[in-house]
Scaffold this motif. Structure first.
Motif, PDB file in Angstrom:
ATOM      1  N   ARG A  40      43.548  44.391  44.885  1.00 32.41           N
ATOM      2  CA  ARG A  40      43.820  43.307  45.845  1.00 32.41           C
ATOM      3  C   ARG A  40      42.531  42.588  46.249  1.00 32.41           C
ATOM      4  O   ARG A  40      42.489  41.357  46.326  1.00 32.41           O
ATOM      5  N   ARG A  41      41.471  43.379  46.520  1.00 35.35           N
ATOM      6  CA  ARG A  41      40.191  42.761  46.898  1.00 35.35           C
ATOM      7  C   ARG A  41      39.618  41.933  45.752  1.00 35.35           C
ATOM      8  O   ARG A  41      39.115  40.836  45.967  1.00 35.35           O
ATOM      9  N   SER A  42      39.700  42.461  44.533  1.00 34.30           N
ATOM     10  CA  SER A  42      39.154  41.701  43.396  1.00 34.30           C
ATOM     11  C   SER A  42      39.970  40.421  43.171  1.00 34.30           C
ATOM     12  O   SER A  42      39.395  39.366  42.876  1.00 34.30           O
ATOM     13  N   PHE A  43      41.303  40.501  43.322  1.00 36.53           N
ATOM     14  CA  PHE A  43      42.112  39.288  43.183  1.00 36.53           C
ATOM     15  C   PHE A  43      41.781  38.277  44.276  1.00 36.53           C
ATOM     16  O   PHE A  43      41.683  37.071  44.013  1.00 36.53           O
ATOM     17  N   SER A  44      41.595  38.760  45.494  1.00 36.32           N
ATOM     18  CA  SER A  44      41.258  37.820  46.578  1.00 36.32           C
ATOM     19  C   SER A  44      39.859  37.234  46.369  1.00 36.32           C
ATOM     20  O   SER A  44      39.631  36.049  46.651  1.00 36.32           O
ATOM     21  N   ASP A  45      38.914  38.046  45.859  1.00 39.55           N
ATOM     22  CA  ASP A  45      37.573  37.524  45.554  1.00 39.55           C
ATOM     23  C   ASP A  45      37.620  36.471  44.445  1.00 39.55           C
ATOM     24  O   ASP A  45      36.966  35.421  44.543  1.00 39.55           O
ATOM     25  N   ARG A  47      40.204  34.655  43.648  1.00 37.35           N
ATOM     26  CA  ARG A  47      40.868  33.461  44.179  1.00 37.35           C
ATOM     27  C   ARG A  47      39.911  32.651  45.045  1.00 37.35           C
ATOM     28  O   ARG A  47      39.849  31.422  44.930  1.00 37.35           O
ATOM     29  N   SER A  48      39.150  33.318  45.925  1.00 35.34           N
ATOM     30  CA  SER A  48      38.217  32.579  46.781  1.00 35.34           C
ATOM     31  C   SER A  48      37.100  31.934  45.959  1.00 35.34           C
ATOM     32  O   SER A  48      36.663  30.821  46.256  1.00 35.34           O
ATOM     33  N   GLU A  51      38.577  28.888  44.362  1.00 35.16           N
ATOM     34  CA  GLU A  51      38.715  27.845  45.388  1.00 35.16           C
ATOM     35  C   GLU A  51      37.372  27.205  45.703  1.00 35.16           C
ATOM     36  O   GLU A  51      37.278  25.990  45.890  1.00 35.16           O
TER      37      GLU A  51
END
Length: 138
Positions: A40-45, A47-48, A51
């Motif tokens: 989850r953290r790697s996916f959010s990183d 994604r950010s 962006e």
């Protein structure tokens, strides 16, 4: 993210208890939870970061567009200056032509007002001789 309800979690837990056993199940659940958290953290990183890159690309694109607009404005200003110079040159030429025409008109008027006596005496004689001459083309 995933649509997993309580019933699916209960089935997974029972299968894990049967396959892994009661002794290793708590350690396995902790490890799986740790890996899920890392994913989850790697996916959010990711994604950010994407962006940020998209935002940076938009900023770059906007800066490029602004620089293009600035160069277009500068070119427009230069073109307007050149057109003004050309217009002034054209007006100067028109003025000089008008002055020459005025001078030529004034000279013609003066020459009509003061005819030469020789031209007056020659003009009737030329008119008298012209009808006596025969046209060689006829």
């Amino acid at each position: 993210m995933f649509d997993i309800g309580f019933a699916e979690l209960l089935v997974i837990g029972v299968l894990g208890l049967l396959v892994i056993g009661p002794e290793r199940l708590p350690g396995t659940v902790r490890t799986v939870a740790l890996w899920i958290g890392r994913l989850r953290r790697s996916f959010s990183d990711i994604r950010s970061e994407i962006e940020r890159e998209v935002g940076a690309d938009e900023i770059r694109r906007q800066l490029h567009n602004e620089s293009v607009l600035a160069s277009l404005k500068e070119s427009k200003d230069q073109l307007n200056k050149e057109m003004n110079k050309a217009g002034e040159g054209l007006r100067d030429i028109e003025n000089s032509i008008a002055q020459k025409q005025d001078t030529a008109t004034d000279e013609k008027l003066e020459s009509k007002n003061t005819p030469d006596t020789e031209e007056q005496s020659l003009a009737p004689a030329a008119n008298e001789q012209a009808p006596n001459k025969q046209d060689p083309t006829s």
